[in-house]
Design a protein around this motif. Structure first.
Motif, PDB file in Angstrom:
ATOM      1  N   UNK A 110       0.846  -1.187   0.000  1.00  0.00           N
ATOM      2  CA  UNK A 110       0.000   0.000   0.000  1.00  0.00           C
ATOM      3  C   UNK A 110       0.883   1.239   0.000  1.00  0.00           C
ATOM      4  N   UNK A 111       0.300   2.348  -0.422  1.00  0.00           N
ATOM      5  CA  UNK A 111       0.977   3.633  -0.439  1.00  0.00           C
ATOM      6  C   UNK A 111       0.286   4.492   0.621  1.00  0.00           C
ATOM      7  N   UNK A 112       1.081   5.029   1.561  1.00  0.00           N
ATOM      8  CA  UNK A 112       0.485   5.691   2.718  1.00  0.00           C
ATOM      9  C   UNK A 112       1.017   7.099   2.929  1.00  0.00           C
ATOM     10  N   UNK A 113       0.143   7.933   3.486  1.00  0.00           N
ATOM     11  CA  UNK A 113       0.459   9.312   3.837  1.00  0.00           C
ATOM     12  C   UNK A 113      -0.080   9.574   5.234  1.00  0.00           C
ATOM     13  N   UNK A 114       0.394  10.617   5.804  1.00  0.00           N
ATOM     14  CA  UNK A 114      -0.072  11.080   7.110  1.00  0.00           C
ATOM     15  C   UNK A 114      -0.840  12.381   6.896  1.00  0.00           C
ATOM     16  N   UNK A 115      -1.992  12.494   7.520  1.00  0.00           N
ATOM     17  CA  UNK A 115      -2.770  13.733   7.486  1.00  0.00           C
ATOM     18  C   UNK A 115      -3.327  13.944   8.885  1.00  0.00           C
ATOM     19  N   UNK A 116      -2.805  14.966   9.551  1.00  0.00           N
ATOM     20  CA  UNK A 116      -3.171  15.252  10.948  1.00  0.00           C
ATOM     21  C   UNK A 116      -2.878  14.009  11.795  1.00  0.00           C
ATOM     22  N   UNK A 117      -3.869  13.512  12.517  1.00  0.00           N
ATOM     23  CA  UNK A 117      -3.637  12.376  13.408  1.00  0.00           C
ATOM     24  C   UNK A 117      -4.041  11.041  12.788  1.00  0.00           C
ATOM     25  N   UNK A 118      -4.208  11.011  11.472  1.00  0.00           N
ATOM     26  CA  UNK A 118      -4.616   9.779  10.792  1.00  0.00           C
ATOM     27  C   UNK A 118      -3.656   9.463   9.660  1.00  0.00           C
ATOM     28  N   UNK A 119      -3.596   8.178   9.311  1.00  0.00           N
ATOM     29  CA  UNK A 119      -2.868   7.775   8.117  1.00  0.00           C
ATOM     30  C   UNK A 119      -3.882   7.305   7.092  1.00  0.00           C
ATOM     31  N   UNK A 120      -3.522   7.483   5.840  1.00  0.00           N
ATOM     32  CA  UNK A 120      -4.363   7.108   4.705  1.00  0.00           C
ATOM     33  C   UNK A 120      -3.501   6.238   3.811  1.00  0.00           C
ATOM     34  N   UNK A 121      -4.016   5.083   3.396  1.00  0.00           N
ATOM     35  CA  UNK A 121      -3.257   4.191   2.528  1.00  0.00           C
ATOM     36  C   UNK A 121      -4.164   3.670   1.421  1.00  0.00           C
ATOM     37  N   UNK A 122      -3.574   3.488   0.233  1.00  0.00           N
ATOM     38  CA  UNK A 122      -4.315   2.944  -0.907  1.00  0.00           C
ATOM     39  C   UNK A 122      -3.517   1.802  -1.522  1.00  0.00           C
ATOM     40  N   UNK A 123      -4.231   0.857  -2.100  1.00  0.00           N
ATOM     41  CA  UNK A 123      -3.576  -0.271  -2.752  1.00  0.00           C
ATOM     42  C   UNK A 123      -4.591  -1.101  -3.515  1.00  0.00           C
TER      43      UNK A 123
END
Length: 155
Positions: A110-123
């Motif tokens: 998966x490809x992940x980023x951080x935004x505020x207090x959450x992480x977001x990942x897509x795959x």
């Protein structure tokens, strides 16, 4: 689902509160500290010939590339999460936290980023060769996983 609709879904999941218990809907699973949603799903592949499978892989791969590109414009280059270590941990009966416990069986990377207090990942993943391919987004709290499957630094 178009790229704009996918981005709208990512944003909605990022803002949505996490439920106290696991819940399921047609394309979304949520629980304490996470959401997982299917953004795009191929047809079932149990009777597909190799050309149809290759076409579905290419289509979902292109959709993933477009989504990673759009999200990278927002949050920079993603961290690549190799979920093989998480799958190995799960197979050995060791605890794996949600949503990684659900993702590791069918999404290898998966490809992940951080935004505020959450992480977001897509795959893109597929639970079994006869099941549909899925473009997924996962949103979680805390830290995303590192390559070895242990908690690591998110972005």
């Amino acid at each position: 689902m178009t790229l704009d609709e996918q981005l709208t879904t990512v944003d909605a999941l990022r803002r949505r509160d996490f439920p106290a218990q696991r819940t399921h809907s047609a394309r979304t699973e949520s629980g304490p500290g996470f959401h997982i949603a299917a953004l795009r799903v191929s047809r079932e592949l149990w009777d597909a010939d190799p050309a149809e499978v290759a076409e579905a892989e290419e289509e979902l791969g292109a959709a993933l590339t477009a989504l990673v590109g759009a999200l990278s414009l927002r949050w920079g280059e993603p961290e690549v999460l190799d979920l093989s270590g998480v799958l190995e941990r799960s197979a050995r009966g060791l605890p794996v936290r949600p949503p990684l416990d659900a993702l590791c069986g069918y999404v290898p990377r998966m490809y992940a980023w951080r935004s505020a207090d959450r992480w977001i990942a897509v795959g893109v993943g597929q639970g079994d060769p006869v099941l549909p391919l899925q473009l997924l987004v996962a949103v979680g709290e805390g830290e995303a996983t590192g390559a070895a499957g242990a908690p690591g630094r998110g972005r």
